[in-house]
Design a protein around this motif. Sequence first.
Motif, mmCIF file in Angstrom:
data_model
loop_
_atom_site.group_PDB
_atom_site.id
_atom_site.type_symbol
_atom_site.label_atom_id
_atom_site.label_comp_id
_atom_site.label_asym_id
_atom_site.label_seq_id
_atom_site.Cartn_x
_atom_site.Cartn_y
_atom_site.Cartn_z
ATOM 1 N N LEU A 195 0.830 -1.205 -0.028
ATOM 2 C CA LEU A 195 -0.156 -0.024 0.099
ATOM 3 C C LEU A 195 0.908 1.280 0.129
ATOM 4 O O LEU A 195 0.475 2.346 -0.342
ATOM 5 N N ALA A 196 2.039 1.153 0.314
ATOM 6 C CA ALA A 196 3.036 2.394 0.315
ATOM 7 C C ALA A 196 3.097 2.857 -1.083
ATOM 8 O O ALA A 196 3.445 3.856 -1.178
ATOM 9 N N SER A 197 3.070 1.832 -1.979
ATOM 10 C CA SER A 197 3.117 2.322 -3.537
ATOM 11 C C SER A 197 2.004 3.339 -3.688
ATOM 12 O O SER A 197 2.550 3.979 -4.471
ATOM 13 N N LEU A 198 0.932 3.191 -3.092
ATOM 14 C CA LEU A 198 -0.039 4.410 -3.289
ATOM 15 C C LEU A 198 0.515 5.634 -2.780
ATOM 16 O O LEU A 198 0.434 6.672 -3.313
ATOM 17 N N ALA A 199 1.333 5.680 -1.847
ATOM 18 C CA ALA A 199 2.085 6.973 -1.407
ATOM 19 C C ALA A 199 2.995 7.333 -2.385
ATOM 20 O O ALA A 199 3.059 8.509 -2.542
ATOM 21 N N LEU A 200 4.007 6.406 -2.857
ATOM 22 C CA LEU A 200 4.763 7.026 -3.853
ATOM 23 C C LEU A 200 4.076 7.446 -5.056
ATOM 24 O O LEU A 200 4.425 8.722 -5.558
ATOM 25 N N GLY A 201 2.812 6.792 -5.739
ATOM 26 C CA GLY A 201 2.521 7.559 -6.752
ATOM 27 C C GLY A 201 1.595 9.006 -6.402
ATOM 28 O O GLY A 201 1.886 9.774 -7.043
ATOM 29 N N SER A 202 1.284 8.969 -5.168
ATOM 30 C CA SER A 202 0.528 10.244 -4.649
ATOM 31 C C SER A 202 1.607 11.479 -4.455
ATOM 32 O O SER A 202 1.364 12.358 -5.094
ATOM 33 N N ILE A 203 2.723 11.104 -3.857
ATOM 34 C CA ILE A 203 3.821 12.222 -3.691
ATOM 35 C C ILE A 203 4.481 12.464 -5.207
ATOM 36 O O ILE A 203 4.624 13.761 -5.150
ATOM 37 N N LEU A 204 4.664 11.618 -5.850
ATOM 38 C CA LEU A 204 5.210 12.200 -7.280
ATOM 39 C C LEU A 204 4.317 13.061 -8.067
ATOM 40 O O LEU A 204 4.522 13.816 -8.790
ATOM 41 N N ALA A 205 3.010 12.511 -7.993
ATOM 42 C CA ALA A 205 1.925 13.190 -8.718
ATOM 43 C C ALA A 205 1.734 14.557 -7.997
ATOM 44 O O ALA A 205 1.676 15.464 -8.919
ATOM 45 N N GLY A 206 1.755 14.744 -6.792
ATOM 46 C CA GLY A 206 1.456 16.055 -6.174
ATOM 47 C C GLY A 206 2.539 16.929 -6.392
ATOM 48 O O GLY A 206 2.493 18.031 -6.658
ATOM 49 N N ALA A 207 3.843 16.328 -6.611
ATOM 50 C CA ALA A 207 5.039 17.157 -6.964
ATOM 51 C C ALA A 207 5.035 17.720 -8.181
ATOM 52 O O ALA A 207 5.339 18.707 -8.547
ATOM 53 N N SER A 208 4.310 17.040 -9.256
ATOM 54 C CA SER A 208 4.170 17.401 -10.639
ATOM 55 C C SER A 208 2.960 18.441 -10.853
ATOM 56 O O SER A 208 2.917 19.140 -11.831
#
Length: 562
Positions: free
Chosen positions: A350-363
């Motif tokens: 489920l941490a992969s969800l965090a990774l995707g969210s953080i990368l998208a938020g930064a973009s």
Amino acid sequence: MRAIVRNENERAHEVRPVHRSDIAYSGSNADHKWAGLLVLALGLSLIVVDGTIVGVSMPVISKDLSLNIADAQWVNSLYNVVFAALLLTAGRLGDRFGRRKLFIVGLAIFIVASAAASMAHTIGFLVAARAVQGVGAAAILPSTISNLNATFRGRERAIAFGIWGATMSAAAAVGPLLGGWLTTLFTWPWIFLVNVPTGLLIIVLAFLVVPETTGNTSSGLDGVGTLLSSLGFGLIVFGVIEGQSLGWIRPISEFRVLGLTWSMSAVLSAAGCAIVCGVLVSIVFLAWEQRRADGEGKLLDLQLFRIASFSWGSLALVVINAAEFVLIFLLPLYLVNVLGLSTMGAGWVLASLALGSILAGASVRHLSRVMSSATIVLVGAVLELASVAFTAAILSPTTRSGTIAIVMAVYGAGVGLTSAQLTSLVLIGVPPEDSGMASATQSTLRQLGSAVGSAVGGTILAASIAQTAPSRLMAIRGITQPVAEKITRATVDSVGGVISGLRQPSAAAHYGPDARQMADVLAQSFSMSTSAGLWLAAGMLACGLAASVVLWRIARNIDETK
């Protein structure tokens, strides 16, 4: 519709009385407000993490406290029910008495409740502590949004809301990993105990750098509205959670509370009655708010829903958040009980969800140069829908956890793109002096979606297992219908924990030589039931996508009128 939007946009720029929410910053004070934003984001992350950290630890909590599926739903849902029920009141209190004050009071309540939850030895004590946590969270969330809405203007406002949204989506995604890590290395009470030192630090920082702002202080408070909204929300969620065990229409079991018994001979089940009464009370609440004069202190200003962006954005918030909490409730149970992952392993997936969210938020900051906020929301909603539908389609007892992690990263990217921009769009036409009520209203809808999502997810899981498992178990030679129904009920009551027990080498001594085959059958049924819940979540996201399309059209019309 365009005329309504234009009128409301003009309303936001009318000359109005000056409140302490109209703060001008320059020089070092400008840096001060960004430090305040960081502290508010930390407070926000604390309560958002607490909404998702429990899910991945639920298998361990269920085993330790002997919870059934309804108990597990209450641990997840009651926090969100209380949270949602009090947000409208909290927004008004922040406008009236000061948003920083309410933020700090909320943190203090949240800290005490977290310490109590860490000491829980019974389901009743844990659920009560979670309810008090919801009280604290209800004070914290609208304080963060309305403070941002009152403090930042222009391009800085977009950046501030981008940080706020990225914090919310990242915190929601980090919760499962943190829960898995704390539960594995220590014990599950640490998922609550960790809030104590963190909350105390945030309180100190809030005193130092968060500005005090207020809104419209001329109106009173609405005690009747608070009672009606709380009762309506609570009754509906109670009915959804307990419907499977008490019966949706006709009673299938007795319900006892406060020494009273709801008999099986009643015309309507306790759960069905609660839903009907909850809907009626909610209608009375809306009528009450409609009749109150502005000076009497409305809890909910229904005129906000005349703003097209507010109404359609709020609808998108409700269904998208409900879908997220269906997933957050179901997926950890599937990963642990069906795929056999440890709590830490499920947290990593489920941490992969965090990774995707953080990368998208930064973009988002870079994407905003080439597309509008409404378009970014649209793209995020498409990613969320596609990833949840794909997950629902591939779930089985043999699905690779790595595949799920990749798909969850895509889902997280959708969350990261949608969350901040959608919140900003909902509030864009709202005058700053009404930002407390408006932010509390959209936050209430968001949390109500969370509570309903957890409740509905658990209900679908229980109902689907009860429907699919018995016939499959009876296909195993020697298992009669009563035995199959007993095992199915045990699976539902243990929230899938029976599957792990049947896989143990010692299981044959208790269940016979077919224990492993029974585990495989139950795992298949649990997978199908989880998939059914995720298909429901996909349907919710489809509704959210449709609302986002309308919001995109509204935003385009606003741009054309500028």
